[in-house]
Design an enzyme around this catalytic site. Structure first.
Site, PDB file in Angstrom:
ATOM      1  N   GLY A 128       0.783  -1.228   0.000  1.00 26.90           N
ATOM      2  CA  GLY A 128       0.000   0.000   0.000  1.00 26.90           C
ATOM      3  C   GLY A 128       0.812   1.274   0.000  1.00 26.90           C
ATOM      4  NE  ARG A 129       3.739   2.425   5.279  1.00 23.01           N
ATOM      5  CZ  ARG A 129       4.068   2.972   6.436  1.00 23.01           C
ATOM      6  NH1 ARG A 129       4.180   4.293   6.533  1.00 23.01           N
ATOM      7  NH2 ARG A 129       4.284   2.219   7.494  1.00 23.01           N
TER       8      ARG A 129
ATOM      9  CE  LYS B 107       7.461   0.928   6.822  1.00 19.24           C
ATOM     10  NZ  LYS B 107       8.046   0.264   8.026  1.00 19.24           N
TER      11      LYS B 107
ATOM     12  N   GLY C 148       0.162   6.609   1.307  1.00 17.48           N
ATOM     13  CA  GLY C 148       1.313   5.980   0.680  1.00 17.48           C
ATOM     14  C   GLY C 148       2.648   6.541   1.103  1.00 17.48           C
TER      15      GLY C 148
ATOM     16  NE  ARG D  51      11.768  -3.409   4.217  1.00 16.18           N
ATOM     17  CZ  ARG D  51      10.462  -3.211   4.083  1.00 16.18           C
ATOM     18  NH1 ARG D  51       9.827  -3.659   3.027  1.00 16.18           N
ATOM     19  NH2 ARG D  51       9.789  -2.545   5.005  1.00 16.18           N
TER      20      ARG D  51
ATOM     21  NE  ARG E 150       4.944  -8.620   1.492  1.00 18.55           N
ATOM     22  CZ  ARG E 150       5.230  -7.510   2.169  1.00 18.55           C
ATOM     23  NH1 ARG E 150       4.870  -7.392   3.431  1.00 18.55           N
ATOM     24  NH2 ARG E 150       5.861  -6.508   1.588  1.00 18.55           N
TER      25      ARG E 150
ATOM     26  CG  ASP F 232       0.244  -8.465   6.311  1.00 13.82           C
ATOM     27  OD1 ASP F 232      -0.400  -9.000   7.234  1.00 13.82           O
ATOM     28  OD2 ASP F 232       0.542  -7.250   6.315  1.00 13.82           O
ATOM     29  CG  ASN F 233       3.934  -7.376   8.848  1.00 12.61           C
ATOM     30  OD1 ASN F 233       3.875  -6.810   7.762  1.00 12.61           O
ATOM     31  ND2 ASN F 233       3.388  -6.883   9.927  1.00 12.61           N
TER      32      ASN F 233
ATOM     33  CG  ASP G 276       6.535  -4.152   7.023  1.00 20.14           C
ATOM     34  OD1 ASP G 276       6.800  -2.931   7.007  1.00 20.14           O
ATOM     35  OD2 ASP G 276       5.432  -4.598   6.697  1.00 20.14           O
TER      36      ASP G 276
END
Length: 465
Positions: free
Chosen positions: A94-95, A115, A128, A181, A188, A262-263, A272
């Site tokens: 999303g961002r 990110k 975002g 990163r 994931r 999702d992490n 994250d």
């Protein structure tokens, strides 16, 4: 799929084999300014990007002009996920987005992901963007975790972007940034969950093969049922990586805070970072996220949370794999976690492991000592490193251990490096109030020096895999 690593600058990005269903092409935001605040030349050297000029660096990691011969269009990756145990099909990058893929100096495939790079089809009501404070916090977390032997993403770049952001959980308006990163993949558990939800067995098989190719690991035990099935092999590998990741957080005294599926990166890499904390004292119920009212992701519950997430991967893989083999892989999590915890705990104490029973008694005694004294974990490990016990019980338990220390002056220094929230806030205040970046740079240098003293944790023995 890419079967054999090639020189990374000349290798087409392997993700392109999956691109039409794993992500959506997106454009980066156009920022009012791009001011370079951090470039990780140590990490950049591993992918031959350390020779970029600052102007070139900002062009690629502030304006996201494509790297030569790499992804022509960034990809916002698609995934679902359990968020605090509630399934959410409305998420994805999303961002952020996948910006590039490179080979490192060991031939491994690495991702450059972002990110705060702007809105995507999965932004929902979000802007975002990323706060500069959030970027600074991620840098501090990744540097400290790396120093403590945790498999973590690396904060590659921070570029301040000149926007004022409004956030409900910190003073606003606040400064903005975009972070890049360097990570060993961005696949994931939630990526697999999405394919299950959409009933896409063909894509699931492609993704399994991709992961086995790009993130190779040891084979399952000889007696494991269905051990030759690709999805079973992958789950065995992920379970081992996740067990080691959970153990490494516990030995580091680290609380991730948001262990949603999702992490969870199937490469076993921690990434994250949001509301993370380091323990001020050894307290299993300590939580990092102010919104984690039930303590679901409290410090002492992290191994259970990671194991639960592995079970969600197994559930997704049932779309293409037999249940017996999946269950057998999951049942390895507990024993593997215990072995990785023992190995890493003894490493941080600077002692050679002596055996499951003896090491377990020592670990339990260390936990009791920290709980009774209230000593901060970084201080405890530093004080007791090499068998320098300060209590009769620990002295008795440690007397049969061999120290395995290499000489480094850091071991004689007091106090040891730590990452408690008060120091994080002090470092941020210097940036926020005076635009003074020296405390941050000095802290990173000090953390890296501590990491040199610690060295890399030993690999697990072959019989423990």
């Amino acid at each position: 799929m890419v079967e054999k690593p090639q020189p990374h600058q000349d290798t087409p990005a392997p993700i392109l084999t999956l691109a039409d269903w794993i992500g959506d092409p997106v454009d980066p935001a156009s920022f009012p300014e791009t001011k370079l605040r951090w470039r990780n030349d140590r990490a950049a050297a591993t992918v031959e990007l350390d020779k970029l000029s600052d102007a070139e660096w900002v062009a690629h990691f502030g304006r996201f002009e494509p790297l030569p011969g790499n992804l022509e269009k960034s990809l916002a990756l698609r995934y679902h996920g359990h968020q605090f145990r509630v399934y959410n099909p409305e998420i994805g990058d999303g961002r952020g987005f996948l910006f590039a893929q490179l080979r490192d100096d060991r031939g491994r495939l690495l991702d450059l992901g972002t990110k705060g790079s702007g809105q995507t089809p999965y932004s929902r009501s979000g802007d975002g963007r990323l706060t500069l404070k959030g970027a600074v916090r991620e840098l501090l977390a990744t540097e400290m975790l790396q120093a403590l032997g945790v498999n973590t993403s690396h904060t590659f770049s921070i570029v301040e972007t000149g926007e004022e952001l409004w956030r409900g959980d910190e003073p606003s308006p606040t400064r903005s940034a975009v972070l890049t990163r360097l990570s060993h993949g961005h696949i994931r558990i939630g990526t697999f969950q999405r394919l299950l939800a959409h009933d896409e067995p063909g894509h699931m098989r492609e993704l399994v093969e991709y992961c086995l190719t790009q993130f190779p690991g040891p084979p399952p035990p000889e007696n494991a049922p269905d051990r030759d099935h690709p999805a079973i092999r992958l789950l065995h590998q992920v379970v081992e990586r996740m067990a080691d990741l959970a153990a490494s957080w516990m030995v580091a005294g680290f609380v991730h805070g948001v262990l949603n599926t999702d992490n969870m990166n199937i490469s076993g890499e921690s990434f994250d970072y949001g509301p993370w904390r380091w323990l001020p004292r050894w307290e299993p119920g300590f939580t990092a996220a102010y919104f984690d009212h039930a303590g679901l992701y409290a410090f002492g519950r992290q191994p259970e949370a990671v194991g639960w997430n592995c079970a969600q991967l197994a559930t997704a893989l049932r779309l293409i794999a037999p249940s017996e083999g999946l269950i057998a892989a999951l049942e390895r999590f507990g024993p593997l976690y215990a072995e990785h915890l023992r190995r890493r705990w003894l490493w941080r104490l600077g002692l050679k492991p002596q055996g499951e029973t003896q090491d377990g008694a020592l670990i339990a005694a260390c936990e009791r000592a920290m709980q009774e004294s209230g000593e901060q974990p970084d201080t405890f490990f530093h004080t007791h490193r090499g068998g320098r016990a300060q209590s009769e019980e620990l002295a008795r338990l440690m007397e049969d251990y061999d120290p395995v220390l290499s000489p480094h002056p850091y071991r004689q220094e007091e106090p040891p490096q730590s990452m408690l929230i008060d120091e994080v806030e002090t470092i941020w205040s210097a940036i926020d109030e005076r635009d003074d970046w020296e405390p941050l740079l000095e802290k990173v240098a000090a953390i890296r020096r501590a990491g040199e003293a610690h060295g890399a944790p030993p690999e697990p023995a072959a019989q423990d895999r």
